[in-house]
Design an enzyme around this catalytic site. Sequence first.
Site, PDB file in Angstrom:
ATOM      1  N   PHE A  60       0.800  -1.223   0.000  1.00  0.00           N
ATOM      2  CA  PHE A  60       0.000   0.000   0.000  1.00  0.00           C
ATOM      3  C   PHE A  60       0.841   1.285   0.000  1.00  0.00           C
ATOM      4  CE2 PHE A  60       0.395  -1.615   4.368  1.00  0.00           C
ATOM      5  CZ  PHE A  60       0.973  -0.536   5.012  1.00  0.00           C
ATOM      6  N   HIS A 118      -1.763  11.153  11.997  1.00  0.00           N
ATOM      7  CA  HIS A 118      -0.522  10.393  12.200  1.00  0.00           C
ATOM      8  C   HIS A 118       0.127  10.831  13.510  1.00  0.00           C
ATOM      9  CE1 HIS A 118       3.577   8.883  11.694  1.00  0.00           C
ATOM     10  NE2 HIS A 118       3.950  10.078  12.142  1.00  0.00           N
TER      11      HIS A 118
HETATM   12  P1  DAT Z   1      -0.071   4.124  12.084  1.00  0.00           P
HETATM   13  O1  DAT Z   1      -0.537   5.226  11.182  1.00  0.00           O
HETATM   14  O2  DAT Z   1      -1.137   3.648  13.016  1.00  0.00           O
HETATM   15  O3  DAT Z   1       1.220   4.439  12.794  1.00  0.00           O
HETATM   16  P2  DAT Z   1       1.513   2.420  10.344  1.00  0.00           P
HETATM   17  O4  DAT Z   1       2.664   3.303  10.681  1.00  0.00           O
HETATM   18  O5  DAT Z   1       1.671   0.951  10.512  1.00  0.00           O
HETATM   19  O6  DAT Z   1       0.208   2.855  11.152  1.00  0.00           O
HETATM   20  O7  DAT Z   1       1.082   2.673   8.826  1.00  0.00           O
HETATM   21  C1  DAT Z   1       1.085   3.985   8.309  1.00  0.00           C
HETATM   22  C2  DAT Z   1      -0.149   4.179   7.485  1.00  0.00           C
HETATM   23  O8  DAT Z   1      -0.165   3.239   6.413  1.00  0.00           O
HETATM   24  C3  DAT Z   1      -1.457   3.935   8.220  1.00  0.00           C
HETATM   25  O9  DAT Z   1      -1.849   5.073   8.953  1.00  0.00           O
HETATM   26  C4  DAT Z   1      -2.385   3.634   7.106  1.00  0.00           C
HETATM   27  C5  DAT Z   1      -1.513   2.890   6.121  1.00  0.00           C
HETATM   28  N1  DAT Z   1      -1.676   1.448   6.318  1.00  0.00           N
HETATM   29  C6  DAT Z   1      -1.175   0.693   7.302  1.00  0.00           C
HETATM   30  N2  DAT Z   1      -1.533  -0.584   7.167  1.00  0.00           N
HETATM   31  C7  DAT Z   1      -2.284  -0.630   6.034  1.00  0.00           C
HETATM   32  C8  DAT Z   1      -2.963  -1.666   5.348  1.00  0.00           C
HETATM   33  N3  DAT Z   1      -2.935  -2.910   5.775  1.00  0.00           N
HETATM   34  N4  DAT Z   1      -3.646  -1.324   4.212  1.00  0.00           N
HETATM   35  C9  DAT Z   1      -3.683  -0.067   3.761  1.00  0.00           C
HETATM   36  N5  DAT Z   1      -3.056   0.963   4.369  1.00  0.00           N
HETATM   37  C10 DAT Z   1      -2.366   0.676   5.497  1.00  0.00           C
HETATM   38 MG    MG Z   2       3.175   4.647  12.200  1.00  0.00          MG
END
Ligand code: DAT
Ligand code: MG
EC number: 2.7.4.6
Length: 152
Positions: A60, A118
């Site tokens: 993604f 974020h």
């Molecule tokens: P967070 O924003 O909770 O810190 P992250 O750092 O793991 O989460 O991921 C950053 C962003 O990426 C998140 O806000 C949304 C997107 N994202 C994460 N996992 C995803 C998924 N499985 N499918 C689509 N977008 C995703």
């Molecule tokens: Mg994150």
Amino acid sequence: MANCERTFIAIRPDGVQRSLVGEIIKRLEQKGFRLVAMKLIQASEDLLKEHYIDLKDCPFFTDLVKYMQSGPVVAMVWEGLNVVKTGQVMLGETNPADSKPGTSRGDFWIQVGRNIIHGSDSMESAEKEIGLWFQPEELADYKSCAQSWIYE
Ligand code: DAT
Ligand code: MG
């Protein structure tokens, strides 16, 4: 000093478009955290790719960067005791189904790819992200008059 811990929090393009800026800032202000820096910014692709570098191999990643470029974001630095951890708890979980009511995500969000906000996930990422989004002179140096009413 522990009370000077800092985190990077950004209201993402969907949060801005859905007029949630005031509500999200209100929650952080009322908690007692100190606002150190804030700007409305149309982020560049390079900045966003660097910001999300740890996710570069995720399927993604391209959509994530595109979505973050789809409008302006409100980039902020907040300061206070345990602000990284507490900020994350106030924001909510990555998985929408786990985000509890009372958290910003829990109250205002349904699907993972449009999660309005974020927050840095560790003190190391906070330091990196603050340096990426702000110049040192953009961080305001002032004392909050509420400080002695918030901390013992
Ligand atoms: P967070 O924003 O909770 O810190 P992250 O750092 O793991 O989460 O991921 C950053 C962003 O990426 C998140 O806000 C949304 C997107 N994202 C994460 N996992 C995803 C998924 N499985 N499918 C689509 N977008 C995703
Ligand atoms: Mg994150």
